[in-house]
Design an enzyme around this catalytic site. Structure first.
Site, mmCIF file in Angstrom:
data_model
loop_
_atom_site.group_PDB
_atom_site.id
_atom_site.type_symbol
_atom_site.label_atom_id
_atom_site.label_comp_id
_atom_site.label_asym_id
_atom_site.label_seq_id
_atom_site.Cartn_x
_atom_site.Cartn_y
_atom_site.Cartn_z
ATOM 1 C CE1 TYR A 188 -3.862 2.336 0.707
ATOM 2 C CE2 TYR A 188 -2.268 3.431 2.124
ATOM 3 C CZ TYR A 188 -3.472 3.434 1.453
ATOM 4 O OH TYR A 188 -4.282 4.552 1.512
ATOM 5 C CG ASP A 189 3.222 2.267 3.421
ATOM 6 O OD1 ASP A 189 2.090 2.769 3.522
ATOM 7 O OD2 ASP A 189 3.864 1.822 4.392
ATOM 8 C CB SER B 172 -2.304 10.582 7.040
ATOM 9 O OG SER B 172 -1.604 9.412 6.863
ATOM 10 C CE LYS C 202 2.554 5.123 11.380
ATOM 11 N NZ LYS C 202 1.439 4.221 11.272
ATOM 12 C CD GLU D 204 -3.163 3.945 16.265
ATOM 13 O OE1 GLU D 204 -3.394 5.179 16.184
ATOM 14 O OE2 GLU D 204 -3.022 3.222 15.282
ATOM 15 C CE LYS E 98 3.654 12.067 17.414
ATOM 16 N NZ LYS E 98 2.714 11.683 18.475
ATOM 17 C CB CYS F 154 -14.506 -32.317 -6.004
ATOM 18 S SG CYS F 154 -13.937 -31.280 -7.357
ATOM 19 C CB CYS G 163 -11.550 -26.830 -8.599
ATOM 20 S SG CYS G 163 -12.791 -28.104 -8.630
HETATM 21 S S1 IVH Z 1 0.808 11.175 15.662
HETATM 22 C C1 IVH Z 1 -1.211 14.300 12.567
HETATM 23 N N1 IVH Z 1 1.781 9.266 17.097
HETATM 24 O O1 IVH Z 1 -0.315 6.431 12.777
HETATM 25 C C2 IVH Z 1 -1.124 12.843 12.793
HETATM 26 N N2 IVH Z 1 0.314 8.686 15.320
HETATM 27 O O2 IVH Z 1 0.022 6.847 9.877
HETATM 28 C C3 IVH Z 1 -0.623 12.613 14.168
HETATM 29 N N3 IVH Z 1 -0.114 6.279 15.131
HETATM 30 O O3 IVH Z 1 -3.311 8.139 12.153
HETATM 31 C C4 IVH Z 1 -0.385 11.223 14.437
HETATM 32 N N4 IVH Z 1 1.130 5.668 16.826
HETATM 33 O O4 IVH Z 1 -3.310 6.350 13.964
HETATM 34 C C5 IVH Z 1 0.988 9.574 16.064
HETATM 35 N N5 IVH Z 1 2.698 7.668 18.461
HETATM 36 C C6 IVH Z 1 1.903 7.989 17.467
HETATM 37 C C7 IVH Z 1 1.220 7.007 16.730
HETATM 38 C C8 IVH Z 1 0.431 7.404 15.668
HETATM 39 C C9 IVH Z 1 0.319 5.249 15.869
HETATM 40 C C10 IVH Z 1 -0.990 6.173 13.969
HETATM 41 C C11 IVH Z 1 -2.150 7.128 13.984
HETATM 42 C C12 IVH Z 1 -2.059 7.895 12.719
HETATM 43 C C13 IVH Z 1 -1.240 6.979 11.873
HETATM 44 C C14 IVH Z 1 -0.541 7.720 10.776
#
Ligand code: IVH
Length: 699
Positions: free
Chosen positions: A48-49, A95, A131, A188, A303, A424, A439
């Protein structure tokens, strides 16, 4: 086109780029729906990515081709296909951009520093977090009380899942300490690995479809219509952000601390990093610890720690510029391939399955993996007894990646894909350009019969009142209907049976009588419906009508197709092949169906219970070229080949592709080639383009 065959984005012409963006829009939207709405993804996250990456690259190079329905404007699923009410997010749920390499990560840091006016040497604090592989959720607290929980949906509009979320123990109904009047928390929802395994064990016992992974199990649990079902699933939650500004909170790190003080759970494995070295070390450490973590993670999120700096960085269409996701490669392990078995799907596809010496991959015991199809086994030269690398990509079903050839270790012979169905015994075939063997047993194959029967009684087929898909399942379970013939002998058998249908719970004399009457009524059926109801591969309603229109009677149809089956170069085959909308693929599918003796027996038997009526368009014997078989070869000067074909067919002719003794005319254009030579040899009448026009203008 496979990835290997794909052109580099830089080499695409504008036309190709436009076409690919169109295909990608369709594909991505299909995959989004499978993932977000149906909780049933068909491709791996990595696949997908890769689609998203290609899409982004093409749009970047051809910005003017960006479509209105571009995936880059969307985050997840379209909301509306479900019974949950809609929630419009005050702040969109975005996302994350993905990093695919170390370089992408370096670029992110360089870009961020530049935007924040820092030099390359300045340090920039990055909060690195696991994540979590679950589903994102937005919580709204008013005066400290949880008033709403919503899924991400398409990023702008999600689904209201408040009742279900209230059953999750990690999510407090009331906040502790000091809190703002309104608070939006994002995080999450996930299911622990152990709980996932237990849930699947339970489902296996109950004969229910298994969840592919913890994330799908969590998504399926949250989207239950009945909250008491959700309550039985031990879902968990990690909070990772707050949307609004909070007094005295200046960093992501402080924010996580504050979330804990309010009573929410946060993931403890997060860490502040101050250099690319720190960041990479964190990534490797977490990847190393991954199998030991009690929950699935699929990467790391970086982040910018300072919230003021986050604000300065801002957003692109669907993702913040201040964050980046760095996915892990799939988890792998080595084991021994004990056996290859074949699974037969409900559509007759034969799928090879690797039976493995059970192995722990990232905390989940894997004993079976898919081998996809015959080509895959051959390409990877996978043999029984081999040591293999198996991967669990955090998604879909585990796969066998490759064989480790061990020196001095004798190998078994290359795997021979079966040409008979293991369920079968009918013959299995593989169509041109198709990866899968299928089949041909149809109704005679226990793996497929129930689906075939459902098709047989469906609205466009026999359409029997009171005998839909559910009733077919019911009578199947009771061993009363196993083949289409059983439908028409049901009443007779019921009379002699000790357990009468009228006595089944929910039935009664009247319902049984009505069912028998409805079945009786449908004994009279048009030939096209009859052909369609057989569910022969590639034979839809239109094709069935065309065949019925040509052969007219059940008798003639059977004789025609059985004669066509006898030899491919026969006249009956040519006729079948030349009917409107029927080419070699359809003709061959019909023939393969009849090659299976049980199918022929079944159809003949069925014919004795039915009154099959002629249907559809009649053969028009009055037309100028009625029944004539014609071939066009070479380039026609005044009209296209398709137009000529249409003219001929409108006059009752059949236009075919290969010359035989039964061909009536061969019309030759410029540079005719071998067909004209063959026609000459066989003594078939040859017409020039002018002669052809002279002939048809008599009409
Ligand atoms: S921050 C603005 N932190 O990953 C978006 N997301 O691919 C901020 N996710 O929709 C998301 N662990 O469902 C953030 N530590 C984490 C995360 C996390 C899982 C998921 C989340 C997001 C998706 C993005």
């Amino acid at each position: 086109m496979s990835d290997l065959q794909k052109k580099q984005v830089a080499e695409l012409t504008e036309l190709e780029a436009r076409a690919e963006l169109k295909d990608l829009a369709k594909e991505l939207s299909k995959q989004d729906e499978l993932y977000h709405v149906k909780d049933r993804p068909e491709i791996s996250d990595a696949a997908y990515d890769a689609l998203v990456k290609r899409h982004t690259e093409i749009e970047k190079l051809f910005p003017h081709l960006k479509r209105k329905d571009s995936h880059s404007n969307r985050v997840g699923a379209k909301v509306g296909a479900t019974p949950f009410s809609k929630v419009i997010h005050d702040t969109p749920m975005l996302s994350l951009e993905n990093a695919f390499s170390e370089q992408d990560l370096k670029d992110f840091l360089t870009r961020s520093k530049k935007k924040l006016g820092l030099s390359d040497q300045d340090s920039l604090e990055i909060m690195a977090e696991p994540k979590i592989d679950g589903l994102s959720c937005s919580l709204t607290y008013q005066d400290g009380y949880l008033i709403q929980a919503a899924t991400r949906g398409d990023g702008t509009t999600g689904e209201d899942i408040t009742d279900n979320v209230k059953t999750i123990k990690d999510i407090p109904h009331n906040l502790s300490g000091d809190y703002p009047k309104i608070l939006y928390v994002r995080g999450e929802i996930y299911l622990g690995k152990d709980d996932f395994l237990k849930l699947n064990e339970q489902r296996e016992k109950e004969n229910k479809q298994l969840f592919a992974n913890p994330r799908n199990a969590a998504a399926g649990s949250v989207r239950q219509l009945n909250s008491s079902v959700t309550a039985k699933r031990p879902l968990k939650f990690f909070a990772y952000s707050v949307v609004s500004e909070i007094d005295n909170i200046t960093t992501q790190y402080d924010m996580l601390q504050q979330l804990e003080l309010w009573g929410l759970k946060v993931c403890k494995a997060s860490q502040i990093c101050r250099s690319i070295k720190d960041v990479l070390a964190y990534y490797s450490q977490i990847n190393h610890d991954r199998p030991l973590l009690p929950y699935d993670i699929d990467g790391v999120v970086y982040k910018i720690n300072n919230l003021e700096n986050q604000k300065k960085m801002g957003f692109v269409a669907r993702a913040p510029r201040w964050a980046l996701a760095h996915k892990f490669p799939a988890e792998q392990a080595q084991t021994i391939l004990k056996q290859i078995t074949i699974q037969v799907g409900r559509t007759g596809v034969l799928t090879p399955v690797a039976n493995l010496e059970p192995v722990n991959i990232g905390g989940v015991i894997v004993a079976r993996a898919t081998l996809h199809n015959a080509d895959e086994i051959q390409r990877k030269d996978i043999r029984v007894g081999d040591r293999v690398i198996v991967q669990r990509a955090g998604d879909v079903i585990p796969q066998v990646v490759k064989v480790i050839v061990e020196k001095d270790h004798p190998r078994t012979l290359p795997y021979q894909f079966p040409t008979q169905c293991p369920v079968c015994d009918s013959h299995a075939i593989r169509e041109q350009d198709e990866a899968a063997y299928r089949c041909t047993g149809g109704f005679n194959c226990a793996a497929q019969a129930i689906e075939k029967l459902k098709h047989f009684v469906s609205r466009k087929a026999f359409d029997i009142d009171g005998l839909g898909g559910k009733s077919i399942e019911f009578f199947w379970d009771k061993n009363l209907i196993k083949t289409p013939v059983d439908i028409f002998t049901l009443e007779e058998r019921d009379k002699e049976s000790a357990t009468r249908i009228q006595n089944f719970p929910g039935w009664g004399k009247l319902s049984a009588k009505n069912l028998f009457a409805a079945i009786h009524e449908k004994r009279k059926i048009s030939l096209d419906r009859f052909i369609y109801s057989l569910g022969i591969r590639h034979v839809g309603q239109v094709t069935a009508k065309e065949m019925a229109g040509y052969y007219q009677t059940f008798q003639a149809w059977m004789e025609g197709v059985l004669a066509a089956k006898a030899a491919k170069d026969s006249e009956p085959y040519q006729v079948l092949n030349s009917l409107e909308g029927i080419g070699e693929i359809v003709a061959d599918a019909v023939i393969e169906f009849f090659k299976e003796p049980n199918n022929e027996i079944l159809i003949k038997n069925l014919g004795t219970y039915l009154d099959i009526q002629p249907s559809g368009k009649k053969k028009n014997d009055n037309l100028l070229l009625a029944g004539k078989i014609i071939i066009f070869t070479g380039t026609l000067q005044s009209i296209s080949r398709d137009q000529a074909k249409e003219q001929a067919e409108n006059l009752g002719a059949k236009v075919t592709g290969s010359v035989s003794g039964k061909t009536d005319f061969v019309v030759v254009g410029k540079d005719p080639g071998s067909k004209a030579t063959k026609a000459e040899k066989l003594g078939v009448k040859i017409l020039t383009e002018q002669e052809w026009f002279a002939l048809i203008t008599q009409a």
